[in-house]
Design an enzyme around this catalytic site. Sequence first.
Site, PDB file in Angstrom:
ATOM      1  CG  ASP A 143      -9.643   0.313   5.046  1.00 21.58           C
ATOM      2  OD1 ASP A 143      -9.465  -0.208   3.937  1.00 21.58           O
ATOM      3  OD2 ASP A 143      -8.867   0.184   6.018  1.00 21.58           O
ATOM      4  CD  GLN A 196      -3.593  -4.263   6.369  1.00 21.68           C
ATOM      5  OE1 GLN A 196      -3.664  -3.239   5.690  1.00 21.68           O
ATOM      6  NE2 GLN A 196      -4.066  -5.408   5.941  1.00 21.68           N
ATOM      7  CE  LYS A 230      -3.862  -2.332   2.240  1.00 19.62           C
ATOM      8  NZ  LYS A 230      -4.771  -2.530   3.373  1.00 19.62           N
TER       9      LYS A 230
HETATM   10  N1  GUN Z   1      -7.211  -6.485   6.015  1.00 22.26           N
HETATM   11  C1  GUN Z   1      -7.635  -7.219   4.961  1.00 22.26           C
HETATM   12  N2  GUN Z   1      -8.197  -6.424   4.034  1.00 22.26           N
HETATM   13  C2  GUN Z   1      -8.124  -5.163   4.507  1.00 22.26           C
HETATM   14  C3  GUN Z   1      -8.523  -3.899   3.995  1.00 22.26           C
HETATM   15  O1  GUN Z   1      -9.094  -3.767   2.903  1.00 22.26           O
HETATM   16  N3  GUN Z   1      -8.245  -2.838   4.785  1.00 22.26           N
HETATM   17  C4  GUN Z   1      -7.659  -2.953   6.007  1.00 22.26           C
HETATM   18  N4  GUN Z   1      -7.457  -1.851   6.724  1.00 22.26           N
HETATM   19  N5  GUN Z   1      -7.279  -4.103   6.513  1.00 22.26           N
HETATM   20  C5  GUN Z   1      -7.505  -5.200   5.766  1.00 22.26           C
END
Ligand code: GUN
Length: 287
Positions: free
Chosen positions: A117, A94, A50
């Site tokens: 998100d 995350q 990311k």
């Molecule tokens: N863990 C798995 N997928 C995601 C996501 O799309 N965003 C976040 N913040 N954590 C995740």
Amino acid sequence: MLDGIEVSGAILDSVRDATDKYVASGGRRPGLAVVLVGTDPASAIYVRAKRKDCMKAGITARDIDLPADTSQQDLLDLIDQLNHDDDIQGILVQLPLPPHIEETAITNSIKSDKDVDGFHAFNVGRLALRQPGLRPCTARGIVTLLNYYGIDSKGKHCVIVGASNIVGRPMGLELLHAGATVTTCHRFTTDLEAFVRQAEILVVAVGQPGIVNAEWVADGAIVIDVGINRLDSGKLVGDMDFELAARKAAWITPVPGGVGPITRATLMQNTAEAAGIHIVDPKKSQD
Ligand code: GUN
């Protein structure tokens, strides 16, 4: 093949173009806080990717890595600071978080207009009510992917396997919004096979291989595999047996190189949009 690398590249290019123009005309470069708590190896890999995508999209990443024993209150205090920080337009924490931290308390503490998100109850509610604000990245990205390849979900029977807050539930809302007939299957579904056999568009988001048998895929179905699983051999695979499903499907996403990169590119799109920058969804050129 539905090529996630191609589509994510097209999304990142349009975000980069738009942010560069925005900055050239005097706007502030968008900033994304990427928060990782603990040392979960899969999460560390996702977060690194990311942060790399931020560079490709013309977004400034602020990397915040916290120890696994960070208290819930310390994390809430950090989010409060970021909520008030004018250099930060998006906040990503995350998931999963360590077990002593309540995830809902964290996702709902992020200011809803920095919630890139799309996990805040307010943004999920807006999606449910067809007043979309910031939308969860995987489900939104899959809609972008289908549009990119000119696949219309209107009137189609879309079967989603997995009812998580992160993927399955928002996916159902997105597809309903697009005019599809939606069935969501989950751990209590009896006769999963009967539903999967009916799917014109099948979205599998279970998080474990072998639950959905690729033999069940209907001829000509569109198969979206959201799973990312690491086998003991180190190989990355989806939730579906790719070779077998590809023999039946008209279109299918690979793993890796399918939904994962599109989710990340959509996070960049959401961040630019949270900063007030308009991004147009890319479409495949016809030539
Ligand atoms: N863990 C798995 N997928 C995601 C996501 O799309 N965003 C976040 N913040 N954590 C995740």
